[in-house]
Every structure is written in C-alpha cells, then in structure tokens.
Scaffold this motif. Structure first.
Motif, PDB file in Angstrom:
ATOM      1  N   GLN A 142      38.074  32.494 -24.028  1.00 41.27           N
ATOM      2  CA  GLN A 142      36.850  32.052 -23.548  1.00 41.27           C
ATOM      3  C   GLN A 142      36.664  31.019 -22.571  1.00 41.27           C
ATOM      4  OE1 GLN A 142      34.896  30.852 -27.307  1.00 41.27           O
ATOM      5  NE2 GLN A 142      34.806  32.915 -28.109  1.00 41.27           N
ATOM      6  N   ALA A 143      38.025  30.158 -22.441  1.00 38.77           N
ATOM      7  CA  ALA A 143      38.145  29.268 -21.576  1.00 38.77           C
ATOM      8  C   ALA A 143      38.558  29.780 -20.018  1.00 38.77           C
ATOM      9  CB  ALA A 143      39.102  28.044 -22.150  1.00 38.77           C
ATOM     10  N   GLY A 144      38.649  31.072 -20.204  1.00 37.03           N
ATOM     11  CA  GLY A 144      39.278  31.546 -18.861  1.00 37.03           C
ATOM     12  C   GLY A 144      40.591  32.204 -18.816  1.00 37.03           C
ATOM     13  N   ALA A 145      41.358  31.701 -19.744  1.00 39.54           N
ATOM     14  CA  ALA A 145      42.915  32.314 -19.729  1.00 39.54           C
ATOM     15  C   ALA A 145      42.919  33.824 -20.188  1.00 39.54           C
ATOM     16  CB  ALA A 145      43.730  31.553 -20.904  1.00 39.54           C
ATOM     17  N   GLN A 146      44.049  34.260 -19.671  1.00 40.07           N
ATOM     18  CA  GLN A 146      44.357  35.880 -19.699  1.00 40.07           C
ATOM     19  C   GLN A 146      45.484  35.987 -20.623  1.00 40.07           C
ATOM     20  OE1 GLN A 146      44.329  38.113 -16.063  1.00 40.07           O
ATOM     21  NE2 GLN A 146      43.808  36.161 -14.937  1.00 40.07           N
ATOM     22  N   VAL A 147      45.362  37.149 -21.532  1.00 36.87           N
ATOM     23  CA  VAL A 147      46.407  37.211 -22.528  1.00 36.87           C
ATOM     24  C   VAL A 147      46.771  38.764 -22.648  1.00 36.87           C
ATOM     25  CG1 VAL A 147      47.163  36.900 -25.059  1.00 36.87           C
ATOM     26  CG2 VAL A 147      45.465  35.215 -23.740  1.00 36.87           C
ATOM     27  N   ARG A 148      48.026  39.103 -22.441  1.00 35.67           N
ATOM     28  CA  ARG A 148      48.419  40.532 -22.906  1.00 35.67           C
ATOM     29  C   ARG A 148      49.357  40.659 -23.706  1.00 35.67           C
ATOM     30  NH1 ARG A 148      48.344  43.306 -16.775  1.00 35.67           N
ATOM     31  NH2 ARG A 148      46.138  42.547 -16.086  1.00 35.67           N
ATOM     32  N   THR A 149      49.687  41.651 -24.254  1.00 35.00           N
ATOM     33  CA  THR A 149      50.807  42.050 -25.303  1.00 35.00           C
ATOM     34  C   THR A 149      51.564  43.148 -24.674  1.00 35.00           C
ATOM     35  OG1 THR A 149      49.599  43.634 -26.455  1.00 35.00           O
ATOM     36  CG2 THR A 149      49.255  41.213 -26.953  1.00 35.00           C
ATOM     37  N   LEU A 150      52.843  43.306 -25.012  1.00 37.29           N
ATOM     38  CA  LEU A 150      53.875  44.350 -24.704  1.00 37.29           C
ATOM     39  C   LEU A 150      54.623  44.606 -25.972  1.00 37.29           C
ATOM     40  CD1 LEU A 150      54.811  45.641 -22.163  1.00 37.29           C
ATOM     41  CD2 LEU A 150      56.496  43.783 -21.876  1.00 37.29           C
ATOM     42  N   ASN A 151      54.938  45.870 -26.221  1.00 39.64           N
ATOM     43  CA  ASN A 151      55.495  46.264 -27.586  1.00 39.64           C
ATOM     44  C   ASN A 151      57.050  46.552 -26.915  1.00 39.64           C
ATOM     45  OD1 ASN A 151      55.690  46.660 -29.896  1.00 39.64           O
ATOM     46  ND2 ASN A 151      55.327  48.893 -29.832  1.00 39.64           N
ATOM     47  N   GLU A 152      57.822  45.367 -26.675  1.00 40.30           N
ATOM     48  CA  GLU A 152      59.212  45.523 -26.272  1.00 40.30           C
ATOM     49  C   GLU A 152      59.752  44.149 -25.998  1.00 40.30           C
ATOM     50  OE1 GLU A 152      59.538  46.398 -21.521  1.00 40.30           O
ATOM     51  OE2 GLU A 152      58.437  47.815 -22.452  1.00 40.30           O
ATOM     52  N   ASP A 153      61.194  43.894 -26.029  1.00 42.46           N
ATOM     53  CA  ASP A 153      61.695  42.359 -25.712  1.00 42.46           C
ATOM     54  C   ASP A 153      61.385  42.237 -24.458  1.00 42.46           C
ATOM     55  OD1 ASP A 153      62.636  42.539 -28.399  1.00 42.46           O
ATOM     56  OD2 ASP A 153      64.548  43.596 -28.026  1.00 42.46           O
ATOM     57  N   PHE A 154      61.269  40.791 -24.210  1.00 41.99           N
ATOM     58  CA  PHE A 154      61.170  40.103 -22.819  1.00 41.99           C
ATOM     59  C   PHE A 154      61.722  38.855 -23.243  1.00 41.99           C
ATOM     60  CE2 PHE A 154      56.837  40.443 -24.657  1.00 41.99           C
ATOM     61  CZ  PHE A 154      56.762  39.300 -24.961  1.00 41.99           C
ATOM     62  N   LEU A 155      61.798  38.187 -22.160  1.00 39.93           N
ATOM     63  CA  LEU A 155      62.469  36.696 -22.071  1.00 39.93           C
ATOM     64  C   LEU A 155      61.510  35.875 -22.377  1.00 39.93           C
ATOM     65  CD1 LEU A 155      64.548  36.589 -18.972  1.00 39.93           C
ATOM     66  CD2 LEU A 155      65.442  36.764 -21.219  1.00 39.93           C
ATOM     67  N   ARG A 156      61.663  34.674 -23.317  1.00 38.97           N
ATOM     68  CA  ARG A 156      60.886  33.646 -23.487  1.00 38.97           C
ATOM     69  C   ARG A 156      60.965  32.851 -22.415  1.00 38.97           C
ATOM     70  NH1 ARG A 156      59.229  31.945 -28.751  1.00 38.97           N
ATOM     71  NH2 ARG A 156      60.818  33.228 -29.586  1.00 38.97           N
TER      72      ARG A 156
END
Length: 341
Positions: free
Chosen positions: A188-202
């Motif tokens: 709501q503040a303008g950020a973008q979020v996505r999800t991925l169903n696999e491992d990735f780097l923190r």
C-alpha cells in the motif's frame, strides 16, 4: 623504516630569473649581501662558495662538481627509497597477521564481517535509513513475527519517502499471517513484493553500493547469526544482477488479490503437495513462455530439446482443453499451480 629515515632529494630544478641574476653577479665579482636569502639558497645548493681572498664576493662551484654532487645525492635518496619499498610487504604481512588473528577488517569500502545478530541489525538499520533510491531484499527463510513487526516501521519509512523497495520471499511465506500483514502494509506504501518457490541467496542491497549477504563455512553451511557487509561496487553489482534474475522469475504478491493458501483436507498433513494438473517440467516451460522465451531457448535452459518443449505444451493444452497457447498462459496466470516449484 619511516619517512623520516629517507633522505630528502636535493633541489635539481633550474634557476629562477632572480637566482640566475644573483649567480651572474657572483660571476662578475660583484659584492653581494651575505644575508640575501637568494644567495644563501645558492650556497646551500652548492652552486656558490664564499671567496676567501675577497670578502663579500663569491665564486661559482665548477659545474662538473655540481653535477656529480647532485647525482650522488639523488642516488642516495633512491637507494634509501628502494630499501624502504622492499620492506613494505613484510610490514603489511605483519599487520595482516594481527588483523586476521582478531578477525578484523579495517577497510570500510571492502568487505566487513558482522559476526552477530546485533552487529548485523545495527549496520543494516543504519544503511537502510540512509537509502536514497533503492532497497532490494531477498529473504528465503522464515521470518519471525517479532522480526517482521520490528522491521516494518523502518521499511515503511523508506517506502514513504520515495525509496523503491523490492522484496523477494519464498512461496511458503504466503501462509505466514504476519508476513501477509507486512506485505499488505508495504505494498500500500508503494513497495513491490514477489515470491519464488526455490532456494535463493539471502540479500540486502541498498542503492547498488551497500550489500549484506550470508556467510558460508567451508562445508557450505550458512552461519545464521553472521553476515558479510560490503561497499565493493563490483560485488554489489553482481549481487544486484543475481537479485534481478530471481525477481524476473518470481510471482507478484499482492495480498487479497492473488494470495493463495492451500486448504487442508481431512486426514491430510498440513501443506502437503496435492495432485496437480502440471508437472514440474511443464511449470518451468510455462514460466519460460511468460518470460517471452521461444521453445528453443526454454529447452536450452531446461536441458531438453525444442521438440520436447513443443510436445509438453501440446500435451498440456490437450489436457486442459485449450486450442491456443494464449489460452494456456491466461490459465497459468490465475492458477495456484504457478506458485508450486
């Protein structure tokens, strides 16, 4: 050896107009003021000597003598400088050994080890608060409600002041109520979020000039409490490129709009994968189609032939009763199966 131990090189510059005028007066045998600073400088440089037979006048030093004296003096300076230069590696190795003994990295523009959670939190908070245009965050693991709630004011403040915030979570995070709440507030503040169903780097990357990433042991395990912090622009650019690759393959997460939490059937273990209409290979093919790749490029990425990709697409279309790939991609865009690996 310190810089005080290195002999200063003599003045070998050419005479100025004033110095040349004084030198010529000496050649003519004119009487000169012994307190004249120009005269004193010429005497100090070995170009003139007092005339012991005629007080108040001065005689020039033979130019061949001046040349030999200056050359010898410069050679002495070079010898001292060469000796000092040769000693630098041993001096630096001694300092390096002491720093490694205490796990210390003094360079603020290199890579710094943050050995504990308080160290990581303090540095990430400081860096995020100074963000100017972008914050990229990849969080593959479970985030405790306390951590999410504590980070929300900081992240929200950055988004509200115009910083582009992009966060990548694992698909399983969609089943975390606190995480869904965080995502709802941030988007709501303008950020973008996505999800991925696999491992990735923190990762946390700020303005492409600050990066935090995981610490790996020699056996490949991750030190949970520690992190590396770097301002190395090349490393930051490489990590940002990695983030972009994962981001492009991830699914948009806007809570309430396309959120998906699997229901649990009677007698079924929570979150166990159910029977699907697509295979893992078909899902990867569909992701490639949505990314704009042709069958040949998709096959190359999956290690299969172009003919196999075409056959799988046709098989899936037949199973779903679709005549065109467009119908298939539309179904995929709204199907919960796109959230599966």
């Amino acid at each position: 050896m310190s810089d005080q131990d290195i002999t200063t090189a003599p003045n070998t510059s050419r005479l100025t107009a004033t110095e040349l005028d004084t030198y010529r007066k000496a050649l003519k045998g004119e009487e000169l003021d012994p307190a004249n600073p120009v005269l004193l400088d010429l005497i100090g440089r070995g170009m003139l000597l007092p005339n012991t037979h005629d007080i108040g006048t001065y005689v020039p030093t033979p130019y061949t003598y001046v040349e030999s004296q200056l050359t010898a003096a410069v050679q002495r300076v070079l010898a001292h400088a060469t000796e000092a230069l040769a000693g630098i590696p041993a001096h630096v190795r001694e300092l390096e050994a002491e720093q490694q003994r205490y796990n210390y990295c003094p360079s603020p523009v290199g890579t710094l080890l943050l050995p504990s959670v308080p160290d990581v939190n303090a540095e990430t908070i400081r860096t995020i608060q100074t963000a100017e245009f972008e914050i990229l965050t990849a969080q593959p693991g479970y985030r405790k409600p306390k951590v999410l709630k504590g980070a929300l004011p900081r992240d929200l403040e950055a988004a509200k002041r115009g910083v582009a915030v992009r966060t990548l979570y694992r698909t399983s995070g969609r089943m975390n109520a606190t995480q869904r709440e965080w995502v709802g507030t941030m988007t709501q503040a303008g950020a973008q979020v996505r999800t991925l169903n696999e491992d990735f780097l923190r990762l946390i990357i700020v303005d492409r000039k600050h990066a935090f990433f995981e610490v790996y042991d020699e056996d490949g395990t991750v030190q949970q409490a520690a992190a590396w912090y770097t301002q190395d622009r090349a490393v930051c650019a490489a990590l940002a490129a990695h983030f972009r690759l994962q981001w492009e393959r991830a699914d948009v997460w806007v809570p309430e709009a396309n959120d998906w939490v699997p229901e649990q059937r009677d007698g079924e273990e929570p979150h166990r994968e159910r029977q699907t209409l697509t295979t893992k290979t078909q899902r990867n093919i569909l992701r490639g189609i949505v990314a704009g790749k042709n069958h040949k490029a998709i096959g190359k990425g999956l290690g299969v032939s172009e003919r196999t990709v075409t056959a799988q697409v046709g098989k899936l279309r037949s199973a779903l009763g679709f005549e065109t790939v467009m119908q298939l991609t539309h179904w995929w865009a709204t199907s919960p199966e796109r959230l599966l690996q």
